[in-house]
Design an enzyme around this catalytic site. Structure first.
Site, short mmCIF file in Angstrom:
data_model
loop_
_atom_site.label_atom_id
_atom_site.label_comp_id
_atom_site.label_asym_id
_atom_site.label_seq_id
_atom_site.Cartn_x
_atom_site.Cartn_y
_atom_site.Cartn_z
N ASN A 68 0.86 -1.17 0.00
CA ASN A 68 0.00 0.00 0.00
C ASN A 68 0.91 1.23 0.00
O ASN A 68 1.61 1.50 0.98
CB ASN A 68 -0.89 -0.02 1.25
CG ASN A 68 -1.86 1.14 1.27
OD1 ASN A 68 -1.71 2.10 0.51
ND2 ASN A 68 -2.85 1.05 2.13
N SER A 148 -1.92 15.04 -16.10
CA SER A 148 -3.06 14.76 -16.98
C SER A 148 -3.43 16.06 -17.68
O SER A 148 -3.15 17.16 -17.16
CB SER A 148 -4.25 14.28 -16.15
OG SER A 148 -5.46 14.38 -16.89
N TYR A 161 -9.87 15.56 -9.21
CA TYR A 161 -8.86 14.87 -10.02
C TYR A 161 -7.89 15.88 -10.61
O TYR A 161 -6.67 15.71 -10.56
CB TYR A 161 -9.56 14.07 -11.12
CG TYR A 161 -8.65 13.30 -12.03
CD1 TYR A 161 -8.00 12.17 -11.58
CD2 TYR A 161 -8.44 13.70 -13.35
CE1 TYR A 161 -7.16 11.45 -12.42
CE2 TYR A 161 -7.61 12.99 -14.20
CZ TYR A 161 -6.98 11.86 -13.73
OH TYR A 161 -6.15 11.16 -14.56
N LYS A 165 -3.73 16.37 -10.25
CA LYS A 165 -2.84 16.25 -11.41
C LYS A 165 -2.07 17.55 -11.66
O LYS A 165 -0.94 17.54 -12.14
CB LYS A 165 -3.66 15.84 -12.64
CG LYS A 165 -4.25 14.44 -12.54
CD LYS A 165 -3.14 13.41 -12.36
CE LYS A 165 -3.64 12.00 -12.19
NZ LYS A 165 -2.56 11.01 -12.07
N ILE A 194 -7.58 8.06 -21.66
CA ILE A 194 -7.10 6.73 -22.03
C ILE A 194 -8.13 5.73 -21.49
O ILE A 194 -8.57 5.86 -20.34
CB ILE A 194 -5.73 6.43 -21.35
CG1 ILE A 194 -4.71 7.54 -21.65
CG2 ILE A 194 -5.22 5.06 -21.76
CD1 ILE A 194 -4.23 7.61 -23.06
#
Lengths: 257, 75
Positions: A68, A148, A161, A165, A194
């Site tokens: 982890n 991203s 998100y 990024k 993707i």
């Protein structure tokens, strides 16, 4: 016979790949092994790692650990064990990450915490462990952060998100400055959409109507893990020896318009 | 913390691969690894491990690892 010209060879390189049990991380493992690298593959998903190992070249040369990555005390121990078995590290692909599509009005602190831990802190502390003295090759090498297109460009419900990024994009630049004295190059890569296991169930891909819209945003259609893995080979290889602090956009034209 | 443990942590901060090459009397500014980044790492070590915030002018007066340790552990 003269050896074939191949500036992208990874012969003799030792590459750490996080998130290697599926998607882009797995494809990076497969492609890097085909280019001659020895691998240190990390992921929480032990079964997925085992499956990746059935797909790579020369599986006996690689090291895997089901760990982890948010166990920040355990990760340096794993890296030390891996270096003892495989050799000093010359490259790192921080592939591990998660994605979400979540409106502002339902976001909670716990969700942001989770995303920053999994997408940002793990990459940062894995990079710290890998570059600790004794672990990284004295000749230097290459580190890649997975940013991203969403790290620099907006999409509805992609704020969490996107923030994580964007953090990786920014962090990579300062780390490039900090690690250059060790001849360690640090770059980020910014994929467009993707199709991978982590996002194929999200609305923008799973819902046929939304998928059509997502595809229309990409001049070349949606990407596949190979598109990113091959770009990573460039960043890991000596072909990019003069490239640091850059962000390689691999997005099928998503950010062109 | 003992001086030996401190030397280990100092070596890690300054990125000296073999801590056994250091001693309390080592003049750290002469180390090949000493740099502005190493300085920042030692300042962070003093802060995090000993809650000691040292001014640059005071740090400049320190020559050996023992002196850094003393600056961390003095009342």
């Amino acid at each position: 016979m003269e050896k074939q010209f191949n500036p992208f060879s990874l012969d003799g390189k030792v590459i750490v790949i996080s998130g290697a049990a599926s998607g882009i991380g797995r494809q990076c493992a497969i492609n890097c092994s085909k280019m001659g690298a020895r691998l240190i593959l990390l992921d929480l998903n032990e079964a997925g790692l085992a499956e990746t190992m059935t797909m790579v070249e020369h599986p006996e040369e690689h090291f895997t650990a089901a760990v982890n990555l948010t166990d920040y005390e355990r990760v340096p121990e794993v890296i030390k064990e891996a270096v003892a078995k495989v050799g000093r590290i010359t490259g790192l692909l921080n592939c591990a990450g998660i994605s979400t599509t979540l409106p502002l009005n339902v976001a909670k602190l716990e969700v942001l915490d989770k995303f920053f831990h999994v997408n940002v802190y793990t990459a940062y502390f894995l990079t710290q462990a890998v570059t600790k003295i004794g672990n990284f090759s004295k000749e230097g090498g290459s580190i890649v952060f997975f940013s991203s297109a969403a790290g620099q460009y907006g999409e509805t419900c992609k704020s969490i998100y996107g923030m994580t990024k964007g953090a990786l994009y920014a962090g990579a630049k300062s780390l490039a400055c900090e690690l250059a004295r060790k001849n360690i190059r640090v770059n980020s890569i910014s994929p467009g959409v993707i199709v991978t296991p982590i996002n194929q169930n999200l609305p923008h891909i799973a819902d046929p109507e939304q998928r059509k819209q997502t595809e229309a945003l990409h001049l070349l259609g949606l990407g596949n893990p190979n598109d990113i893995a091959n770009a990573c080979i460039y960043l890991l290889s000596d072909a990019s020896r003069w490239v640091t602090g850059s962000n390689l956009v691999v997005d099928g034209g998503y950010t062109t318009r | 913390m003992t001086i030996n443990k401190f030397i280990e942590k100092f070596a890690e901060a300054v990125e000296v691969e073999d801590a056994s090459t250091l001693s309390a009397n080592t003049e750290f500014r002469n180390l090949e690894e000493w740099s502005s980044l190493a300085y920042l790492s030692v300042i962070a070590l003093m802060d995090e491990e000993f809650d000691v915030q040292i001014e640059m002018e005071d740090f400049k007066k320190l020559k050996t690892i023992q002196e850094v340790f003393d600056a961390c552990t003095k009342e």
